[in-house]
Design an enzyme around this catalytic site. Structure first.
Site, PDB file in Angstrom:
ATOM      1  N   LYS A 196       6.422  11.983  20.563  1.00 32.15           N
ATOM      2  CA  LYS A 196       6.195  13.377  20.159  1.00 32.15           C
ATOM      3  C   LYS A 196       4.893  13.942  20.729  1.00 32.15           C
ATOM      4  CE  LYS A 196       9.462  13.516  16.437  1.00 32.15           C
ATOM      5  NZ  LYS A 196       9.786  13.520  15.024  1.00 32.15           N
ATOM      6  N   ARG A 236      12.067   5.550  13.574  1.00 30.41           N
ATOM      7  CA  ARG A 236      13.045   6.154  14.496  1.00 30.41           C
ATOM      8  C   ARG A 236      12.405   6.210  15.871  1.00 30.41           C
ATOM      9  NH1 ARG A 236      14.331  11.116  16.547  1.00 30.41           N
ATOM     10  NH2 ARG A 236      16.535  11.661  16.642  1.00 30.41           N
TER      11      ARG A 236
HETATM   12  N1  HH2 Z   1      12.825  13.724  15.009  1.00 31.45           N
HETATM   13  C1  HH2 Z   1      13.673  14.293  15.885  1.00 31.45           C
HETATM   14  C2  HH2 Z   1      15.035  14.415  15.571  1.00 31.45           C
HETATM   15  N2  HH2 Z   1      15.528  13.941  14.418  1.00 31.45           N
HETATM   16  N3  HH2 Z   1      15.199  12.848  12.347  1.00 31.45           N
HETATM   17  C3  HH2 Z   1      14.380  12.266  11.461  1.00 31.45           C
HETATM   18  N4  HH2 Z   1      14.863  11.776  10.311  1.00 31.45           N
HETATM   19  N5  HH2 Z   1      13.038  12.143  11.703  1.00 31.45           N
HETATM   20  C4  HH2 Z   1      12.458  12.613  12.858  1.00 31.45           C
HETATM   21  O1  HH2 Z   1      11.226  12.498  13.004  1.00 31.45           O
HETATM   22  C5  HH2 Z   1      13.306  13.235  13.816  1.00 31.45           C
HETATM   23  C6  HH2 Z   1      14.699  13.348  13.519  1.00 31.45           C
HETATM   24  C7  HH2 Z   1      13.167  14.801  17.194  1.00 31.45           C
HETATM   25  O2  HH2 Z   1      13.236  13.834  18.194  1.00 31.45           O
HETATM   26  P1  HH2 Z   1      14.397  13.694  19.317  1.00 31.45           P
HETATM   27  O3  HH2 Z   1      15.715  13.451  18.657  1.00 31.45           O
HETATM   28  O4  HH2 Z   1      13.999  12.696  20.301  1.00 31.45           O
HETATM   29  O5  HH2 Z   1      14.374  15.060  20.086  1.00 31.45           O
HETATM   30  P2  HH2 Z   1      15.322  16.317  20.073  1.00 31.45           P
HETATM   31  O6  HH2 Z   1      15.258  16.892  18.699  1.00 31.45           O
HETATM   32  O7  HH2 Z   1      14.728  17.213  21.137  1.00 31.45           O
HETATM   33  O8  HH2 Z   1      16.718  15.868  20.403  1.00 31.45           O
END
Ligand code: HH2
Length: 264
Positions: A196, A236
């Site tokens: 992040k 995660r």
């Molecule tokens: N962060 C993201 C997405 N889903 N779910 C939970 N429970 N906790 C988190 O911190 C979280 C989440 C964001 O990360 P990512 O899926 O890599 O990116 P994007 O939202 O751009 O797909």
């Protein structure tokens, strides 16, 4: 929990796993690397992201869930009821819900549920996040939702402070620092810091600029390790193999069992 973004636009791996065969291959690779859960998402929630039409999200997610579910526990990362329902029908047993609203479905379907805290929506959440007391507000929100879900019949309820979701770097750090209090609230804690933006801001490169996404592995593992030591029951992550190595060294089971390098 390994992240599998079946999206064209996720902030760190957008487009890499939009093709279902590539997504499935990456999911199975994460299983080999030691993931306990694979978190399948079809809509980016990065700052500025716009919602994806429901049919498109269903198309991205359901087939991938169906193929992975016999091999590993699958969670579905969605805020849409119909997508969560279809993913559960396809074999997902955990609903990872950044809107913290979908617990009635989890109760009805008999699956687990993650309540994550977010201020605002992805489209606008990073414009000017403000709190009087970020730790108190986030913890109170999560425990309130978690208790409602547990009272409503959800047997497995997780809470997640939502690192980066309507939070400055200082807010994220305060929430990480105070994880032990959240963990003492009675619900297992999930934390996602992986790759992040705040990691890049807090640990810039030698040129003084924020570390780019591909330079954030050390910060991702450092903060995942911190979270595990502070009581998180799950982290995660995108980089599963590295996180599993960290978890093997410092995870709760090992620390409960014996001191590292010495007798009990
Ligand atoms: N962060 C993201 C997405 N889903 N779910 C939970 N429970 N906790 C988190 O911190 C979280 C989440 C964001 O990360 P990512 O899926 O890599 O990116 P994007 O939202 O751009 O797909």
């Amino acid at each position: 929990m390994g992240v599998l973004n079946v999206t064209p636009d996720s902030f760190s791996d957008g487009g890499r796993y939009l093709d279902p065969d590539r997504a499935i291959a990456r999911g199975l690779e994460m299983v080999d690397e030691g993931a306990d859960v694979v978190d399948v998402g079809g809509e980016s929630s990065r700052p500025g992201a716009e919602p994806v039409p429901e049919d498109e999200e269903l198309r991205r997610v359901v087939g991938v869930v169906e193929v992975l579910a016999p091999h590993v526990r699958v969670s579905v990362d969605t805020v849409k009821l119909r997508v969560a329902e279809a993913a559960v029908a396809a074999g997902a047993t955990l609903v990872n819900d950044i809107s913290a609203t979908l617990w009635p479905l989890a109760a009805e379907a008999g699956v687990g549920w993650v309540a994550m805290h977010m201020q605002g929506t992805p489209a606008t959440m990073q414009r000017d996040p403000r709190y009087d007391d970020v730790v108190a507000e986030v913890h109170a929100f999560l425990l309130d939702r978690a208790r409602a879900a547990a009272d409503g019949g959800v047997e497995e309820v997780w809470v997640d402070p939502g690192i980066g979701f309507g939070k400055t770097a200082a807010h994220n750090l305060a929430l990480l620092r105070h994880l032990p209090e959240l963990a003492a609230g009675g619900f297992p804690v999930l934390v996602g810091t992986s790759r992040k933006g705040f990691l890049g801001m807090l640990a810039p490169g030698r040129d003084g600029r924020p570390a780019p996404v591909e330079g954030r592995l050390p910060g991702s593992i450092a903060t995942a390790t911190w979270a595990m030591l502070a009581g998180a029951a799950m982290v995660r992550v995108h980089d599963v193999a590295a996180a599993v190595q960290a978890a093997t060294l410092v995870g709760p089971a090992r620390l409960r069992g014996r001191a590292i390098g010495g007798a009990a």
